[in-house]
Write a protein that holds these residues in place. Structure first.
Motif, PDB file in Angstrom:
ATOM      1  N   TYR A  30      15.641  -0.525  16.771  1.00  0.00           N
ATOM      2  CA  TYR A  30      14.415  -0.210  16.034  1.00  0.00           C
ATOM      3  C   TYR A  30      13.358  -1.264  16.334  1.00  0.00           C
ATOM      4  O   TYR A  30      13.656  -2.456  16.470  1.00  0.00           O
ATOM      5  CB  TYR A  30      14.709  -0.156  14.537  1.00  0.00           C
ATOM      6  N   ASP A  31      12.078  -0.786  16.400  1.00  0.00           N
ATOM      7  CA  ASP A  31      10.990  -1.706  16.726  1.00  0.00           C
ATOM      8  C   ASP A  31      10.886  -2.839  15.722  1.00  0.00           C
ATOM      9  O   ASP A  31      10.501  -3.962  16.062  1.00  0.00           O
ATOM     10  CB  ASP A  31       9.651  -0.950  16.777  1.00  0.00           C
ATOM     11  N   SER A  32      11.250  -2.547  14.469  1.00  0.00           N
ATOM     12  CA  SER A  32      11.124  -3.575  13.433  1.00  0.00           C
ATOM     13  C   SER A  32      12.135  -4.710  13.628  1.00  0.00           C
ATOM     14  O   SER A  32      11.993  -5.775  13.049  1.00  0.00           O
ATOM     15  CB  SER A  32      11.336  -2.955  12.048  1.00  0.00           C
ATOM     16  N   TRP A 100      23.578  -4.184  11.965  1.00  0.00           N
ATOM     17  CA  TRP A 100      23.370  -3.409  13.205  1.00  0.00           C
ATOM     18  C   TRP A 100      23.979  -4.145  14.405  1.00  0.00           C
ATOM     19  O   TRP A 100      24.657  -3.556  15.240  1.00  0.00           O
ATOM     20  CB  TRP A 100      21.859  -3.219  13.385  1.00  0.00           C
TER      21      TRP A 100
END
Length: 813
Positions: A30-32, A100
């Motif tokens: 995820y970009d975040s 993650w």
């Protein structure tokens, strides 16, 4: 400003392969999760006042650069000025990233596990190993996961791969997995893993070798593994070799050296290093270790065999410490120190170091102390051995005090004590103490003190008795000592050997042993040769014991090449020839000597030996022997018996006519031969003696000239002697000896011979025109000794340089 960010800060940056693993996720990234500055997944995300999230270290660096460059504090993403630099942890985001990451890393490890098989493709194995490296470098906690996943044995199995790239990558991976993780190292210590790693050290100049030594260095940080590494046969030897290699990669040499430093944690490894030439750790323990370690290391040092350079290094490093240990009240420590000193004292240079460090006084004290404090006899033997080693160094022992009253090693009372010990101890110590005296008597100055002490102690007889010792080493030491003493007390030794105890026979048996040529035989022959040659009693006893016949046979065998040569052949042959020459010094007093010379044709033997090129002593002694034999020729020549004159001849002498007798010797006017009357005219002896007159050794020239001079002596036909020299082309060489003036003895002999030659008018007339000869004779007339000046005067008269009515000197009969 954001566009100028070069991404140079990258706390988790890896190679392209590592980046590939980070991007190869089961779950999408995820970009975040990604820091706008590092472009990497964040580990410690923080949020600014404007809500933008960054990696903590990256934004802190950004703020620091802004401050140092004087720029305003702005957000690197929005470029808008910030009022505060407060960094608010994004705890929820961090937890999400960690979950993650854990899920993805578990998947990656599982993928690696499936690929780590010798049946997999090389590319898959390489990627799997790199994946493991990346994960372990990323987080130390991952090493725990790798261990629990049983990946370490699988990586170890990759060391057996047929691919060099795989083997190198596996070694590298194991190093990364082991770094700062004791449990992982323990797993690697199981089975044959360490042995396999050590095998890679023998891969000369390869990448595997470099990786293997790096891995061993990491493993050696564990004391348990140090013992395991050291226990592998050859491991320490190979590492020591790498540290001294001139062609090795410098980094590899450094790693090998550091590995050995780590291995020093185990005493057994230190011993192995010392055995393989890395002595410094052992010596450091002797200097700085606790008492029990000092004892252990000194004991082991006493068992090592060291080359000469190592002996010097050890002596300089711990010589003083060992000397202090041998003064200790602890008997174990003294024994260890003595045995170590014994090992490092056998080389002259190291012995000199020990002397300068003060080894002599405690050594002498150990040897001479008696009573309750004395050393056990086995340690006295070691002390005697060290002293024997030390005195071989040739040091000036006159200058070193060894006793309380400033006695030196050659002081009379010290030598007396040593002689007393020699007579009252066992063969082993007797041998070493005799070697001590041998070392001292090798010195031209010390030998005089030792001789004086032996004479004053009356020890000559007891020293001679050792010739009969059954122990070969003891016998050799005694004969060496007696040979060193013989130039200074030859008559005393001859008197002792002439006794009825049988030492002379023992000496002859040593010389005659049919075992090749040994040092003992060479020394024994030298001793017998050094004894006074005109001692008629000794020569007669040697004749009675058949010594000369034995010596003759040995000389013949050597000359015929039957006896195999070695480094003792030359001194042995020289000694034999000198012993054989003894018989020629007693010809006038001993008929058996003449008979022996005739039976074995010694004149021919000595004539042949004149041509022993490179053996100066043999040539000199052979010429001296021929001189002695030739002097007897006039007494041994058979003069012809003339028939009595008849009746008429007695009444009328004019009718008598002397019969012509042919075949007579021109020189001795009788029947001569080289064998029976030792006449030098036979066997080309004169020519061979003349050939020696241009020898480089003055002693050889003098002996040859003395032998030649017997052709010109009273009692022979001097005119014929001169003719014989002319025929042998010997006149010019004799004149050359006169002109060269090499020594006073040579000038004396040359003047004598030239005067005799100049009695022949033709030669005198020819030489009178040579200004060089006249100058040499004038110089002798002016500066030589009284007798030679008289002879020179007569020679100058022969060439008309001095008138015959000159009365400078009285007439000589």
């Amino acid at each position: 400003m954001a566009g100028s960010w070069d991404g140079s800060y990258d706390p988790g940056s890896q190679s392209d392969e590592s980046h590939h693993f980070e991007r190869s996720h089961l779950e999408p990234i995820y970009d975040s999760f990604v820091c706008p500055l590092t472009k990497q997944v964040m580990r410690d995300p923080i949020t600014l006042e404007n809500g933008q999230t960054f990696e903590r270290e990256a934004i802190e660096k950004w703020f620091k650069e802004c401050k140092e460059s004087g720029r305003k504090l702005v957000c690197p993403l929005t470029l808008k000025e910030l009022r505060s630099t407060d960094l608010n942890p994004s705890i929820a985001l961090r937890h999400t990233i960690e979950e993650w990451t854990a899920r993805n890393e578990a998947v990656q490890l599982d993928m690696a596990r499936r690929s780590l098989s010798l049946g997999s493709q090389e590319v898959d194995i390489l990627l799997a190993l790199k994946n493991v490296q990346y994960l372990c470098l990323k987080s130390r906690s991952n090493k725990h996961i790798v261990r629990n996943a049983d990946l370490i044995p699988m990586i170890v199995d990759m060391l057996k791969s047929g691919s060099r790239r795989v083997r190198c990558r596996a070694l590298e991976t194991l190093r990364i997995v082991a770094e700062e993780d004791a449990e992982n190292k323990e797993i690697m210590a199981e089975g044959d893993t360490i042995r396999t790693i050590v095998k890679f050290l023998s891969h000369e100049l390869s990448k595997e070798r470099e990786e293997a030594v790096s891995l061993l260095y990491e493993l050696s940080k564990s004391e348990t593994l140090c013992e395991k590494i050291g226990s592998l046969n050859g491991a320490i030897l190979i590492l020591v070799g790498m540290t001294s290699s001139k062609s090795e990669n410098l980094l590899t040499v450094e790693k090998a050296d550091k590995t050995l430093e780590n291995l020093e944690m185990c005493e057994n490894n230190i011993r192995q290093m010392a055995e393989n030439g890395r002595l410094h750790p052992l010596l450091t323990q002797i200097l700085e270790g606790p008492p029990e370690t000092k004892l252990s290391m000194a004991t082991y040092l006493g068992e090592l065999v060291l080359n000469n350079d190592m002996q010097v290094f050890v002596a300089r490093t711990v010589g003083l410490a060992l000397i202090n240990m041998m003064k200790s009240g602890n008997l174990q420590l003294r024994e260890a120190a003595l045995k170590a000193l014994n090992q490092i004292s056998s080389f002259d240079a190291s012995a000199r170091v020990l002397i300068e460090e003060g080894i002599l006084p405690p050594l002498i004290k150990d040897l001479l102390t008696v009573g309750t404090n004395q050393l056990p006899m086995r340690l006295k033997e070691v002390s005697a051995t060290i002293l024997a080693n030390v005195v071989q160094s040739g040091y000036d022992f006159d200058s070193i005090p060894v006793g309380s009253d400033h006695q030196t090693l050659v002081s009379e009372d010290i030598v007396h004590n040593l002689l007393h010990l020699i007579s009252n101890t066992g063969p082993a110590i007797e041998c070493k103490l005799l070697q001590v005296l041998v070392g001292l008597t090798n010195s031209p100055t010390a030998v005089l003190d030792v001789v004086a002490a032996i004479k004053s102690s009356g020890a000559t007889i007891s020293l001679v008795q050792f010739i009969e010792a059954p122990q070969k080493e003891l016998r050799l030491a005694s004969i060496k000592l007696l040979q060193n003493l013989s130039p200074h007390m030859g008559q005393e030794l001859a008197d002792a050997l002439r006794g009825t105890a049988g030492q002379l026979g023992s000496l002859i048996r040593v010389i005659s042993e049919n075992i090749g040529i040994t040092e003992e035989q060479a020394v024994a022959a030298g001793l017998l040769a050094d004894l006074p040659e005109r001692d008629l009693g000794l020569t007669r006893q040697m004749l009675d014991e058949g010594a000369f016949q034995m010596v003759f046979s040995r000389v013949v065998r050597i000359r015929q090449g039957e006896t195999r040569g070695n480094r003792f052949m030359t001194p042995y042959l020289e000694g034999l020839v000198r012993v054989l020459a003894r018989v020629t010094f007693v010809l006038a007093d001993e008929p058996d000597a003449i008979a022996l010379c005739r039976e074995y044709n010694l004149a021919a033997v000595f004539t042949e030996l004149l041509q022993s090129n490179g053996l100066d002593k043999v040539q000199m002694v052979s010429a001296m022997s021929l001189e002695n034999l030739s002097q007897e020729s006039k007494n041994l020549t058979k003069l012809p018996e003339l028939p009595a004159p008849g009746f008429c001849a007695s009444i009328f002498p004019c009718l008598s006519k002397q019969p012509v007798i042919t075949g007579l010797c021109r020189l001795h006017r009788g029947t001569c031969s080289l064998k029976d009357s030792f006449c030098l005219l036979e066997g080309q002896a004169v020519e061979k003696l003349v050939a020696l007159l241009d020898h480089q050794n003055e002693q050889v020239v003098e002996a040859a000239l003395a032998a030649i001079s017997t052709l010109l002596d009273d009692g022979v036909d001097i005119e014929q002697g001169v003719n014989i020299l002319c025929e042998a082309e010997g006149i010019k060489p004799i004149l050359d000896v006169l002109l060269e003036k090499r020594t006073e003895n040579l000038r004396r002999r040359a003047v004598w011979a030239v005067e005799r030659i100049l009695r022949t008018d033709e030669i005198a007339y020819e030489i009178s025109g040579d200004p060089n000869v006249s100058t040499a004779l004038v110089d002798a007339f002016q500066h030589a000794d009284y007798r030679t000046r008289q002879i020179a005067e007569r020679a100058l008269k022969h060439v008309d340089k001095i008138p015959n009515f000159s009365g400078i000197f009285p007439n000589i009969g």
